[in-house]
Scaffold this motif. Structure first.
Motif, PDB file in Angstrom:
ATOM      1  N   HIS A  76       0.864  -1.182   0.000  1.00 15.71           N
ATOM      2  CA  HIS A  76       0.000   0.000   0.000  1.00 15.71           C
ATOM      3  C   HIS A  76       0.904   1.237   0.000  1.00 15.71           C
ATOM      4  CE1 HIS A  76      -3.771  -2.216   1.053  1.00 15.71           C
ATOM      5  NE2 HIS A  76      -2.866  -3.082   1.516  1.00 15.71           N
ATOM      6  N   LYS A  77       0.608   2.193  -0.910  1.00 17.36           N
ATOM      7  CA  LYS A  77       1.441   3.404  -1.022  1.00 17.36           C
ATOM      8  C   LYS A  77       0.573   4.653  -0.971  1.00 17.36           C
ATOM      9  CE  LYS A  77       5.468   1.858  -3.700  1.00 17.36           C
ATOM     10  NZ  LYS A  77       6.214   2.072  -4.974  1.00 17.36           N
ATOM     11  N   LEU A  78       1.132   5.683  -0.315  1.00 17.88           N
ATOM     12  CA  LEU A  78       0.559   7.035  -0.343  1.00 17.88           C
ATOM     13  C   LEU A  78       1.668   7.960  -0.834  1.00 17.88           C
ATOM     14  CD1 LEU A  78      -1.558   9.215   0.317  1.00 17.88           C
ATOM     15  CD2 LEU A  78      -0.672   9.251   2.650  1.00 17.88           C
ATOM     16  N   THR A  79       1.440   8.551  -2.006  1.00 13.59           N
ATOM     17  CA  THR A  79       2.459   9.419  -2.641  1.00 13.59           C
ATOM     18  C   THR A  79       1.925  10.848  -2.676  1.00 13.59           C
ATOM     19  OG1 THR A  79       3.153   7.550  -3.998  1.00 13.59           O
ATOM     20  CG2 THR A  79       3.891   9.753  -4.679  1.00 13.59           C
ATOM     21  N   ILE A  80       2.758  11.770  -2.199  1.00 17.41           N
ATOM     22  CA  ILE A  80       2.402  13.198  -2.202  1.00 17.41           C
ATOM     23  C   ILE A  80       3.453  13.917  -3.043  1.00 17.41           C
ATOM     24  CG2 ILE A  80       1.985  15.255  -0.800  1.00 17.41           C
ATOM     25  CD1 ILE A  80       1.386  13.393   1.553  1.00 17.41           C
ATOM     26  N   ASP A  81       3.020  14.516  -4.152  1.00 15.25           N
ATOM     27  CA  ASP A  81       3.926  15.279  -5.038  1.00 15.25           C
ATOM     28  C   ASP A  81       3.954  16.754  -4.612  1.00 15.25           C
ATOM     29  OD1 ASP A  81       4.367  12.970  -6.528  1.00 15.25           O
ATOM     30  OD2 ASP A  81       2.609  13.344  -7.801  1.00 15.25           O
ATOM     31  N   ASP A  82       5.125  17.408  -4.922  1.00 16.73           N
ATOM     32  CA  ASP A  82       5.262  18.856  -4.687  1.00 16.73           C
ATOM     33  C   ASP A  82       4.858  19.204  -3.256  1.00 16.73           C
ATOM     34  OD1 ASP A  82       5.786  21.488  -5.127  1.00 16.73           O
ATOM     35  OD2 ASP A  82       3.943  21.888  -6.269  1.00 16.73           O
ATOM     36  N   VAL A  83       5.630  18.619  -2.307  1.00 23.42           N
ATOM     37  CA  VAL A  83       5.308  18.762  -0.898  1.00 23.42           C
ATOM     38  C   VAL A  83       5.314  20.230  -0.495  1.00 23.42           C
ATOM     39  CG1 VAL A  83       6.053  18.188   1.442  1.00 23.42           C
ATOM     40  CG2 VAL A  83       6.214  16.494  -0.396  1.00 23.42           C
ATOM     41  N   LYS A  84       4.309  20.603   0.294  1.00 23.88           N
ATOM     42  CA  LYS A  84       4.169  21.962   0.805  1.00 23.88           C
ATOM     43  C   LYS A  84       4.188  21.920   2.333  1.00 23.88           C
ATOM     44  CE  LYS A  84       1.394  23.379  -3.184  1.00 23.88           C
ATOM     45  NZ  LYS A  84       0.110  23.954  -3.650  1.00 23.88           N
ATOM     46  N   PRO A  85       4.336  23.062   2.967  1.00 29.65           N
ATOM     47  CA  PRO A  85       4.369  23.062   4.441  1.00 29.65           C
ATOM     48  C   PRO A  85       3.098  22.529   5.079  1.00 29.65           C
ATOM     49  CG  PRO A  85       5.292  25.104   3.595  1.00 29.65           C
ATOM     50  CD  PRO A  85       4.744  24.385   2.394  1.00 29.65           C
ATOM     51  N   GLU A  86       1.942  22.729   4.409  1.00 28.67           N
ATOM     52  CA  GLU A  86       0.710  22.244   5.020  1.00 28.67           C
ATOM     53  C   GLU A  86       0.580  20.709   4.972  1.00 28.67           C
ATOM     54  OE1 GLU A  86      -0.291  23.965   0.890  1.00 28.67           O
ATOM     55  OE2 GLU A  86       0.922  24.517   2.645  1.00 28.67           O
ATOM     56  N   ASP A  87       1.477  20.054   4.206  1.00 26.45           N
ATOM     57  CA  ASP A  87       1.448  18.577   4.161  1.00 26.45           C
ATOM     58  C   ASP A  87       2.090  17.945   5.381  1.00 26.45           C
ATOM     59  OD1 ASP A  87       0.157  18.555   1.695  1.00 26.45           O
ATOM     60  OD2 ASP A  87       2.053  18.670   0.597  1.00 26.45           O
ATOM     61  N   GLN A  88       2.744  18.728   6.206  1.00 23.22           N
ATOM     62  CA  GLN A  88       3.391  18.192   7.397  1.00 23.22           C
ATOM     63  C   GLN A  88       2.320  17.731   8.387  1.00 23.22           C
ATOM     64  OE1 GLN A  88       6.847  20.263   8.923  1.00 23.22           O
ATOM     65  NE2 GLN A  88       6.033  20.116  11.002  1.00 23.22           N
ATOM     66  N   GLY A  89       2.568  16.542   9.025  1.00 20.45           N
ATOM     67  CA  GLY A  89       1.614  16.003  10.014  1.00 20.45           C
ATOM     68  C   GLY A  89       1.830  14.515  10.253  1.00 20.45           C
ATOM     69  N   ASP A  90       0.867  13.894  11.022  1.00 23.41           N
ATOM     70  CA  ASP A  90       0.916  12.456  11.347  1.00 23.41           C
ATOM     71  C   ASP A  90       0.035  11.705  10.358  1.00 23.41           C
ATOM     72  OD1 ASP A  90       2.590  12.796  13.522  1.00 23.41           O
ATOM     73  OD2 ASP A  90       0.894  13.228  14.859  1.00 23.41           O
ATOM     74  N   TYR A  91       0.634  10.765   9.653  1.00 19.10           N
ATOM     75  CA  TYR A  91      -0.091   9.946   8.663  1.00 19.10           C
ATOM     76  C   TYR A  91      -0.265   8.528   9.235  1.00 19.10           C
ATOM     77  CZ  TYR A  91       0.405  13.634   5.194  1.00 19.10           C
ATOM     78  OH  TYR A  91       0.315  14.819   4.520  1.00 19.10           O
ATOM     79  N   THR A  92      -1.476   7.985   9.022  1.00 24.53           N
ATOM     80  CA  THR A  92      -1.823   6.661   9.592  1.00 24.53           C
ATOM     81  C   THR A  92      -2.492   5.792   8.524  1.00 24.53           C
ATOM     82  OG1 THR A  92      -2.192   7.672  11.746  1.00 24.53           O
ATOM     83  CG2 THR A  92      -3.065   5.432  11.421  1.00 24.53           C
ATOM     84  N   PHE A  93      -2.090   4.511   8.485  1.00 16.03           N
ATOM     85  CA  PHE A  93      -2.742   3.532   7.592  1.00 16.03           C
ATOM     86  C   PHE A  93      -3.492   2.518   8.472  1.00 16.03           C
ATOM     87  CE2 PHE A  93      -2.700  -0.637   5.470  1.00 16.03           C
ATOM     88  CZ  PHE A  93      -3.447  -0.319   4.345  1.00 16.03           C
ATOM     89  N   VAL A  94      -4.818   2.379   8.217  1.00 19.92           N
ATOM     90  CA  VAL A  94      -5.665   1.478   9.008  1.00 19.92           C
ATOM     91  C   VAL A  94      -6.176   0.357   8.096  1.00 19.92           C
ATOM     92  CG1 VAL A  94      -7.724   1.251  10.435  1.00 19.92           C
ATOM     93  CG2 VAL A  94      -6.367   3.379  10.504  1.00 19.92           C
TER      94      VAL A  94
END
Length: 1184
Positions: free
Chosen positions: A516-534
């Motif tokens: 399972h993949k989560l890809t974020i292109d062109d990272v911005k400051p608002e993308d910062q945070g805690d990511y969780t896979f359930v």
């Protein structure tokens, strides 16, 4: 028939007296005779009287057999004192009304039995009620452990009139057997008014069907209760009407008098009319029916009056041929046997034995043995979605079984959830994809047993092969969160700070296989945070943090020294990076410096370069990346990264730890076994894979199976485990897996095969067999429950009374069930106990009820003379004499032998004594050994004596003084004297022999002649004879004969032979036809023949006539005569050849003639008239 009719008339008369007001005294119910079931198949209930009849219980009420009306408790036998068999309480005869219940109870005391008693209930001679258990019949069994009494009940529910009859209860235990008979009487409530004898011919059906049930004559039986006072007009006697009426009037009479069962009435009437005729051919006939189990042997026996008569055996009307070993015919005296080997269902038939014109018939019922389960179901624990196969094996191929789940029968439904497979004796229940709803108890049932197993379905644990890691990225870079789980079908949801992440232009969510993949292109400051896979359906999640790296570039004209930024990397507190073996190791280190620094990676003192395909080193602007594909244990260690530029250098150390699944544990060891369990132990693995062992998983399988069954799903922390729910007597193996945070190891080697087995039950029947001043003899019986393991032996222990110190009586174990314990202290009170040992260890001990005092008990001496020695013992000379005389007596008696009042010669006679017998031995007996031998036993002042007579016999001596007393004609008179030595026994006779002096060949005249004189006759004249005689006794002939001193000469005498005169016999006989001509009808154009037979002496002359015209010379006819058979052949007859043909035979003694009619009909037509039987008989009589 007259007796039955008189009985019916008397009953009708009795009913009439009741109707006229007669009130005869009611007999004592206990003294009333009960008719046998064969005479009264369903006796009706006693008609209710005004005041004396007891009120009938409500339908459905239970009635015990000893609570029924007419039973006098004062006359009931005392079951505790009258019984001598296995029963402590026998079922008693009882009465019940239609529709009510009744119980029959039998009790057996099993305290003295070696095996659980087996009981069978029968109706009549052979009907086994075990197969009839159901709605109307229930069989129960109870056991009281305190009193060790088995209680067997047979409950009849909603009794029907057809249930009445004789019953039998049989109980057996090994070699013990007992049985008892009892009767059941079923009453049917009847209206007293208008007693009608015709009702006796109506069916006793309880469901209202006219054709169901049996004929009920119970209304004609005498009642034990008082008679009712109801007046009724007497009816006509239907029996007399039927007997006098012709058969054509039966239906009319039945309709007129309301008889519904005409066929049953006629059957009974036929039996009454039939007189009992004694069989002339059979002394003993076959029983009406026999029953045999499938595969067993059946032997049918009859006795015939004539031993030489031949019998024929028929099966369903067809004669049985003696082919192979299936049927065996035997003839022993006047008994004839038919043996049927290996009975099958095809042998269930009617068998008939035919002797001449008589026959007897029987029915053979082949009872199919119950199908038993030989290999039982096994409990299974599977994961959700796996395939399940529950397998069992039955005793017979093609048997039908029934599958149930939690008591509900399983069928093939539309979804094909369950599949049933049958392969020979194996039956398999298949569940393709198991779910939680499939948990439960599954049962397979046959008509001879059942087997149950439990199915447990567990959810699969989702294993995480690769966790998501924290990321630190710069603006406009790409952030990739990646994780890998064990199940490809599991879906999941991504969350950012608790809010579900949706795919958009910059965010891409993919699921390929287990990744399972989560890809974020062109990272911005608002993308910062805690990511969780359930993962969907699982109660856990994977979390990581995305850190946004803000890069501020300040223009400095001067050079900037290199710097390694490790504070923002995802690592542990001790700067250790953990990687799972087999995964990729990627070290992405941010660096700064101007100008761009050079990067060097080292491990220890070794510089890491791209030497093989696994290692990659890459430097980009602001990053240095170190990658190892498929990390393994050797990649573990301390890695250093060094960055240099003209302005300086920087160095950082990164500790890499490679973790893996642990090594397999050692092969498990079986510490102990129980009836359905075992205790297993193993050693931890040599390597824990870099992570602590969190537990173990165990599996087991049968030795002959290939399927391993998991015993626990949650890791078990200890190294000793007790496995349960195994089948006793089946061989198992076990293996173990080690589990850490990374995963599960390979399985260990399998343990040594073992068999769960329980210790046997304690030995039974321990008692003292004998005792002396220093020894005790004990004996006991084998345990009642041995289990599936063989018995290794018994251990015997003893101790002094009041002490707990048990001492083994001998080393090791003994296989015998009796033992003698020696060297015990005299006068001490000792306690003894015995244990049985098998693979599982010792059983519970069985001890004597009380202590035993070691002291010999005085026993009076007694000699037990064998039956054969109570009369004179006769032996031949040189035969061996070995007399074993048993005796009893304690202490050991003094034994003295004597012969004729004198002591024995030890050189000739040997005597050997033991504790229980004395032996007199003579190797080669002589005549002088004959006499009266006396043996005497003496214990202190008490003695016992016995005498034995021995007679030694030998061959007799030869007779004496053989003389020829007289010679006349062809006869010689001899006389002699008996021998002096008769061989110590009676002379039984003499053998007399003669010999011609010319040939000197001896011939026996008398073989066993008892007198001392004889006459030898039929001697040949002109010959001279000598004689000799042997003496004979029970041993044989004397060694030497006694010869005659003189010879006897037979004188020749002349005579003239006159032949007899015989009268010549006249053999002449007049002609007589032994077989006449037979009238015939033949088709024109086909040759026809007419035949007859004639006899006569001398041979008669034969002439053929047609319509009284001689046809001897006609060319159309041919005449033949062979051995008295005369044939006339008519060649291709036409219609003119029809007529009366006559054959005439003539000789000197007379003549005879026969004739017949010949009809010639055209082809395709039938004869106009058949020759009648009377005409044919007339022709036969004429021929006679």
């Amino acid at each position: 028939m007259e007796e039955v009719k008189l009985e019916v008339k008397e009953e009708v008369k009795e009913k009439e007296e009741e109707a006229q007001g007669g009130d005869p005294a009611a007999p004592d119910p206990a003294a009333t005779d009960t008719l046998a079931p064969a005479e009264a198949p369903a006796p009706a209930e006693t008609p209710a009287a005004a005041d004396t009849t007891p009120v009938a219980p409500q339908p459905g009420a239970n009635i015990q057999a000893h609570d029924t009306p007419g039973f006098d408790e004062s006359q009931a036998p005392d079951t505790k004192t009258d019984l001598t068999g296995l029963f402590t309480e026998k079922p008693q005869s009882g009465e019940v009304a239609v529709g009510e219940n009744i119980n029959f109870v039998a009790k057996v005391n099993a305290a003295s039995l070696l095996k659980k008693p087996t009981i069978k209930w029968f109706k009549g001679k052979w009907m086994d009620l075990a197969s009839k258990s159901g709605k109307n019949l229930q069989l129960k069994e109870l056991y009281d452990r305190n009193s060790k009494v088995y209680t067997f009940e047979m409950q009849i529910i909603a009794a029907k009139p057809s249930f009445a009859g004789a019953y039998r209860c049989e109980v057996s235990s090994r070699d013990k057997f007992d049985s008892c008979n009892f009767d059941l009487t079923v009453h049917e409530a009847r209206a007293v008014e208008g007693f009608d004898i015709r009702a006796a011919f109506r069916r006793t059906s309880v469901d209202g069907s006219e054709e169901a049930g049996e004929l009920d004559f119970s209304a004609l039986l005498k009642k034990s209760a008082s008679k009712s006072q109801v007046k009724s007009e007497p009816d006509e006697d239907v029996w007399e009407i039927l007997q006098k009426a012709p058969a054509s009037e039966y239906e009319k009479i039945a309709f007129q008098y309301g008889i519904t069962d005409l066929r049953g009435m006629l059957k009974r009437l036929k039996k009454m009319k039939k007189e009992e005729k004694k069989s002339e051919a059979f002394l003993k006939k076959l029983d009406p029916a026999y029953q045999v189990e499938k595969g067993h042997k059946m032997k049918l026996c009859i006795e015939v009056a004539n031993e030489d008569v031949d019998v024929k055996w028929l099966k369903n009307g067809q004669e049985i041929q003696s082919t192979g070993s299936k049927y065996i015919f035997e003839s022993v005296g006047n008994k004839r046997y038919l043996t049927i080997n290996h009975c099958s269902l095809s042998d269930d038939a009617t068998y008939t034995c035919v002797v001449g014109d008589e026959k007897c018939t029987t029915e053979l019922f082949v009872k199919e043995p119950p199908v038993t389960i030989t290999s039982h179901l096994e409990d299974q624990m599977v994961m959700k979605g796996e395939r399940v196969e529950l397998e069992c094996e039955v005793s017979e191929e093609g048997a039908t079984v029934k599958w149930e789940k939690d008591g509900v029968e399983l069928t093939r439904d539309e979804s094909f959830k369950y599949r049933f497979k049958k392969d020979g004796r194996k039956h398999v229940l298949i569940i393709n994809e198991a779910t939680k709803e499939d948990c439960g108890h599954y049962t397979v049932k046959t008509n001879g047993g059942e087997s149950m197993a439990e199915l447990m379905v567990s959810e699969k644990e989702l294993e995480v092969y690769q966790n998501i890691a924290d990321l630190t990225v710069k603006a406009k870079d790409e952030a990739v969160f990646k994780c890998e789980v064990s199940d490809e079908t599991v879906k999941g949801i991504w969350y950012k700070n608790g809010v579900e992440v949706k795919a958009d232009a910059r965010t891409n969510i993919t699921h390929i296989g287990r990744i399972h993949k989560l890809t974020i292109d062109d990272v911005k400051p608002e993308d910062q945070g805690d990511y969780t896979f359930v993962p969907e359906g699982y109660a856990f999640n994977l979390s990581a943090k995305l850190n946004f790296l803000e890069v501020k570039i300040d223009y400095v004209p001067r050079q900037d020294p290199p710097k390694i930024h490790l504070d923002c990397m995802g690592h542990t507190a001790d700067s250790t990076i953990v990687v799972v073996a087999g995964n990729k190791l990627r070290l992405d280190v941010p660096i700064t410096g101007d100008p761009a620094p050079t990067v060097v990676w080292t491990k220890g003192e070794k510089v890491m370069t791209e030497g093989d395909g696994r290692l990659h080193v890459e430097s980009t602007k602001g990053h240095c990346i170190f990658t190892i594909e498929g990390a393994d244990k050797q990649d573990e260690g301390l890695y250093s990264v060094i960055v240099r530029n003209p302005a300086g250098e920087d160095k950082a150390d990164i500790n890499v730890k490679v973790v893996d699944a642990p090594d397999p544990p050692s092969a498990p060891r079986i510490l102990s076994v129980g009836e359905d369990s075992c205790v297993v132990q193993w050693d931890p693995p040599k390597s824990d894979g870099g992570n602590p062992i969190i537990g173990y998983v165990l599996e087991r399988k049968k030795k002959k199976s290939y399927r391993w069954m998991r015993l626990n799903f949650d890791p078990y922390t200890d190294t000793t485990y007790e496995a349960k729910r195994m089948t006793e007597g089946v061989e198992y193996e076990m293996r173990v897996y080690a589990v850490n945070a990374i995963g599960m190891s390979c399985h260990s080697a399998a343990s040594q095969p073992f068999i769960p087995v329980a210790p046997t039950s304690e030995p039974v029947g321990l008692c003292v067999d004998d005792i002396s001043d220093t020894t005790v003899s004990l004996k006991w019986r084998t345990p009642e429950h041995l289990g599936s393991s063989e018995l290794d032996g018994y251990g015997v222990e003893y101790c002094k009374e009041g002490s707990d110190e048990w001492v083994p009586a001998f080393e090791g174990l003994t296989e015998r069930t009796s033992v003698i314990i020696r060297d015990l202290p005299t006068g001490e009170k000792m306690q003894f106990r015995v244990r049985a040992y098998n693979t599982a260890g010792p059983s519970a001990p069985t001890s004597l009820a009380q202590a035993v005092t070691i002291r010999e008990i005085m026993q009076k001496p007694k000699i037990w003379i064998p039956r054969i020695l109570r009369q004179t013992l006769i032996k031949k000379v040189e035969e061996t004499i070995n007399l074993v005389i048993p005796f009893q007596g304690k202490p050991r008696p003094v034994i003295t032998w004597s012969k004729d009042g004198e002591h024995l010669n030890p050189k000739q006679v040997s005597v050997r004594n033991s504790d229980t017998d004395t032996i007199l031995f003579i190797r080669k007996s002589e005549r002088k050994d004959s006499g009266k031998y006396e043996v005497k036993l003496q214990i202190e002042n008490v003695e016992d004596t016995a005498s034995i007579s021995i007679q030694i016999v030998d061959l007799p001596g030869s007779p004496e003084k053989l003389k020829i007393m007289d010679v006349w004609g062809f006869n010689v008179a001899l006389e002699w004297k008996p021998p002096k030595d008769n061989g110590n026994c009676e002379i039984t006779g003499y053998m007399v022999q003669k010999a011609d002096k010319k040939t000197m060949e001896w011939y026996t005249v008398y073989e066993l002649y008892r007198r001392t004189n004889c006459v030898v006759a039929d001697l040949i004249m002109g010959n001279e004879y000598i004689f000799r005689i042997y003496a004979v006794n029970m041993v044989g002939l004397s060694l030497e004969p006694c010869f005659s001193a003189d010879s006897a000469y037979i004188q020749k005498t002349g005579f003239e032979y006159k032949p007899p005169i015989y009268k010549e016999h006249d053999f002449s006989e007049a002609p007589k036809f032994t077989h006449p001509l037979v009238s015939r009808s033949v088709i024109a154009g086909y040759n026809a023949t007419l035949s007859c037979s004639v006899r006569g002496i001398p041979k008669p002359k034969v002439t053929w006539y047609k319509n009284k015209m001689d046809i001897s010379n006609e060319a159309k006819y041919r005449m033949f005569s062979r051995q008295g058979v005369l044939t006339l052949e008519i060649r291709k007859p036409c219609s003119f050849d029809g007529g009366v043909y006559m054959c005439k035979a003539v000789n000197a003694s007379g003549e005879d003639a026969v004739e017949c009619k010949l009809e010639i009909r055209p082809p395709g037509t039938f004869p106009q008239a058949q020759i009648t039987k009377e005409e044919r008989d007339k022709q036969m009589n004429k021929a006679d």
